[in-house]
Write a protein that holds these residues in place. Structure first.
Motif, PDB file in Angstrom:
ATOM      1  N   GLY A 303     -24.493   4.964  73.755  1.00  0.00           N
ATOM      2  CA  GLY A 303     -25.276   5.995  74.400  1.00  0.00           C
ATOM      3  C   GLY A 303     -24.481   6.988  75.215  1.00  0.00           C
ATOM      4  N   LYS A 304     -23.148   6.927  75.132  1.00  0.00           N
ATOM      5  CA  LYS A 304     -22.310   7.843  75.897  1.00  0.00           C
ATOM      6  C   LYS A 304     -21.467   8.684  74.948  1.00  0.00           C
ATOM      7  CE  LYS A 304     -22.030   4.767  79.903  1.00  0.00           C
ATOM      8  NZ  LYS A 304     -21.110   4.029  80.821  1.00  0.00           N
ATOM      9  N   LYS A 320     -13.337   6.738  70.960  1.00  0.00           N
ATOM     10  CA  LYS A 320     -12.851   6.822  72.330  1.00  0.00           C
ATOM     11  C   LYS A 320     -13.903   7.524  73.183  1.00  0.00           C
ATOM     12  CE  LYS A 320      -8.726   7.838  75.010  1.00  0.00           C
ATOM     13  NZ  LYS A 320      -7.343   8.387  74.985  1.00  0.00           N
ATOM     14  N   PRO A 321     -14.437   6.845  74.207  1.00  0.00           N
ATOM     15  CA  PRO A 321     -15.432   7.479  75.085  1.00  0.00           C
ATOM     16  C   PRO A 321     -14.791   8.609  75.906  1.00  0.00           C
ATOM     17  CG  PRO A 321     -15.481   5.078  75.286  1.00  0.00           C
ATOM     18  CD  PRO A 321     -14.233   5.421  74.532  1.00  0.00           C
ATOM     19  N   ILE A 322     -15.566   9.642  76.174  1.00  0.00           N
ATOM     20  CA  ILE A 322     -15.101  10.761  76.991  1.00  0.00           C
ATOM     21  C   ILE A 322     -16.202  11.161  77.966  1.00  0.00           C
ATOM     22  CG2 ILE A 322     -13.564  11.669  75.201  1.00  0.00           C
ATOM     23  CD1 ILE A 322     -15.722  13.813  74.662  1.00  0.00           C
ATOM     24  N   GLU A 323     -15.830  11.957  78.964  1.00  0.00           N
ATOM     25  CA  GLU A 323     -16.795  12.560  79.874  1.00  0.00           C
ATOM     26  C   GLU A 323     -16.809  14.060  79.610  1.00  0.00           C
ATOM     27  OE1 GLU A 323     -16.248  11.651  83.939  1.00  0.00           O
ATOM     28  OE2 GLU A 323     -16.406   9.475  83.671  1.00  0.00           O
ATOM     29  N   VAL A 334     -14.197  18.955  77.829  1.00  0.00           N
ATOM     30  CA  VAL A 334     -13.948  17.562  78.174  1.00  0.00           C
ATOM     31  C   VAL A 334     -13.460  17.470  79.613  1.00  0.00           C
ATOM     32  CG1 VAL A 334     -12.671  15.479  77.595  1.00  0.00           C
ATOM     33  CG2 VAL A 334     -13.412  17.048  75.781  1.00  0.00           C
ATOM     34  N   ALA A 335     -14.140  16.640  80.408  1.00  0.00           N
ATOM     35  CA  ALA A 335     -13.722  16.439  81.795  1.00  0.00           C
ATOM     36  C   ALA A 335     -12.650  15.366  81.904  1.00  0.00           C
ATOM     37  CB  ALA A 335     -14.929  16.068  82.661  1.00  0.00           C
ATOM     38  N   SER A 336     -12.775  14.291  81.137  1.00  0.00           N
ATOM     39  CA  SER A 336     -11.788  13.209  81.163  1.00  0.00           C
ATOM     40  C   SER A 336     -11.969  12.344  79.922  1.00  0.00           C
ATOM     41  CB  SER A 336     -11.951  12.357  82.426  1.00  0.00           C
ATOM     42  OG  SER A 336     -13.229  11.737  82.455  1.00  0.00           O
ATOM     43  N   GLY A 337     -10.975  11.491  79.665  1.00  0.00           N
ATOM     44  CA  GLY A 337     -11.045  10.583  78.531  1.00  0.00           C
ATOM     45  C   GLY A 337     -10.083  10.927  77.417  1.00  0.00           C
ATOM     46  N   LEU A 338      -9.601  12.167  77.388  1.00  0.00           N
ATOM     47  CA  LEU A 338      -8.649  12.593  76.357  1.00  0.00           C
ATOM     48  C   LEU A 338      -7.329  12.977  76.980  1.00  0.00           C
ATOM     49  CD1 LEU A 338     -10.529  14.817  73.725  1.00  0.00           C
ATOM     50  CD2 LEU A 338      -9.531  12.570  73.397  1.00  0.00           C
ATOM     51  N   SER A 339      -6.256  12.780  76.219  1.00  0.00           N
ATOM     52  CA  SER A 339      -4.920  13.188  76.641  1.00  0.00           C
ATOM     53  C   SER A 339      -4.441  14.309  75.740  1.00  0.00           C
ATOM     54  CB  SER A 339      -3.941  12.005  76.577  1.00  0.00           C
ATOM     55  OG  SER A 339      -4.378  10.949  77.404  1.00  0.00           O
ATOM     56  N   VAL A 340      -3.621  15.176  76.316  1.00  0.00           N
ATOM     57  CA  VAL A 340      -3.075  16.285  75.545  1.00  0.00           C
ATOM     58  C   VAL A 340      -2.233  15.737  74.390  1.00  0.00           C
ATOM     59  CG1 VAL A 340      -1.555  18.297  75.623  1.00  0.00           C
ATOM     60  CG2 VAL A 340      -3.097  17.809  77.539  1.00  0.00           C
ATOM     61  N   GLY A 341      -2.442  16.269  73.197  1.00  0.00           N
ATOM     62  CA  GLY A 341      -1.685  15.860  72.025  1.00  0.00           C
ATOM     63  C   GLY A 341      -2.390  14.862  71.141  1.00  0.00           C
ATOM     64  N   GLU A 342      -3.474  14.263  71.604  1.00  0.00           N
ATOM     65  CA  GLU A 342      -4.197  13.303  70.777  1.00  0.00           C
ATOM     66  C   GLU A 342      -4.884  14.025  69.616  1.00  0.00           C
ATOM     67  OE1 GLU A 342      -5.654   9.409  72.945  1.00  0.00           O
ATOM     68  OE2 GLU A 342      -6.526  11.168  73.920  1.00  0.00           O
TER      69      GLU A 342
END
Length: 367
Positions: A303-304, A320-323, A334-342
């Protein structure tokens, strides 16, 4: 002999079963080997400049609005201005029946005349006592009493004059006049209506600067604007613009809408931005570095919000869950959950499952 025949039969069934399992396994491996990798389009997560812009619709209101009311109670006999009318400072707006106040004035005038007569009599008595005192035909006590009576009569006259002034002031309150030049926005006065003192009869939007009222979502109040200036534009004609700044923020929140009432003061008010006009306000917030993805990359887990990530070592995917910071037309921030280059699957995610090997047809940076 029977036992030997049975053993041979069991051995035969075992050989047939083993051959069947081996054949099935080979066919499955051949089918999996023949099935091509799932083709997807991926993007590389990268930071991009982002400046949020918010556009809201509000209403033009007066910078100062006066609510006018009678200072005495009575029955309305006349009114002279309707909603939308422009009135000048001191212009008569309405009247109430003045007979009660006129009677008070007459009674006060009579009381003044009586006090004046008493004062004249007391002063005459004091003069006579002074004459008799010099001739030795009266006592000091009688003179003192005459002086006291004269002072009392003078005080009574002052009180009567004060009552008369108060009665005349109350009589003037039977006429309601505008306290400043402006436009009548509300009228409650009706002929024959009995009103109480301080009951609002008219509201007048005073001439001069104008404001704009907006209902702003409370979350926007915690964001830092890039500039204090807000650009206003007339809804009916966007070419008519003005610059405004926040002058007042309501301390309460609308429980139903979750908004806060914000008032903006215009630096200069165009003539066409009249009272009640609908305007749009555009506010820009400080730029920031964010990761933006196409909306097709977004999926969900438990649900996220989530996205499919491609492992560059073996081309397998995983969730991968993200905000999410905000949703925009055609993309999500995207606020958070991912890194640059992924590596993120931008299209084809609905056909994926964890651990599946994918083949990328193209690769580009997320913008």
């Amino acid at each position: 002999m029977a036992q030997f025949t049975c053993s041979v039969r069991h051995c035969g069934w075992a050989i047939v079963l083993a051959s069947t399992i081996l054949l099935t396994s080979c066919e499955k491996q051949e089918a999996e080997a023949a099935r091509p990798d799932t083709t997807v389009r991926i993007v590389e997560a990268a930071l991009t400049d982002y400046q949020q812009t918010v556009t809201l619709t509000g209403e033009v209101v007066a910078h100062v609005q006066a609510n006018l009311a009678f200072r005495v109670s009575g029955q309305v006999t006349e009114w002279f201005a309707d909603v939308g009318a422009h009135v000048e400072d001191g212009e008569l707006l309405a009247k109430i029946d003045p007979r009660e106040q006129e009677a008070d004035v007459q009674a006060s005038e009579a009381a003044v005349k009586a006090a004046e007569a008493q004062l004249r009599q007391a002063q005459a008595t004091l003069t006579r006592q002074n004459t008799l005192m010099t001739q030795g035909f009266t006592t000091r006590r009688d003179l003192d009493q005459a002086e006291t009576a004269a002072r009392t009569a003078a005080s009574a006259l002052d009180a009567a004059n004060a009552e008369l002034e108060s009665a005349r002031t109350a009589l003037s309150y039977t006429e309601l006049r505008s306290s400043a030049a402006g436009i009548v926005t509300v009228r409650h006065a009706e002929v024959g209506q009995v009103v109480q003192a301080a009951q609002t009869m008219f509201s007048v939007a005073k001439d001069g600067p104008r404001d704009a009222i907006f209902n702003v979502h409370e979350g926007l109040l915690f964001m830092r604007p890039a500039s204090e200036d807000v650009t206003l534009a007339l809804v009916s004609d966007p070419s008519v613009t003005a610059i405004a700044r926040v002058s007042e923020i309501s301390p309460t929140i609308d429980a139903k809408a979750g908004t806060v009432r914000v008032k903006l003061a215009m630096q200069e008010t165009p003539e066409r931005m009249t009272l009640g006009s609908s305007v749009t306000g555009v506010a820009r917030f400080e730029p920031a570095k964010v990761i933006a993805l196409p909306w097709t990359a977004l999926t969900a887990v438990d649900g996220k919000p989530a996205v499919w990530i491609v492992d560059p070592s073996d081309s397998t995917v995983s969730l991968k869950p993200i905000e999410v910071k905000s949703y925009e037309s055609g993309r999500v921030l995207v606020a958070s959950g991912l890194s640059v280059g992924e590596k993120v699957v931008a299209e084809g995610g609905k056909f994926l499952r964890p651990g599946l090997v994918v083949h990328a047809v193209a690769e580009e940076q997320a913008k």
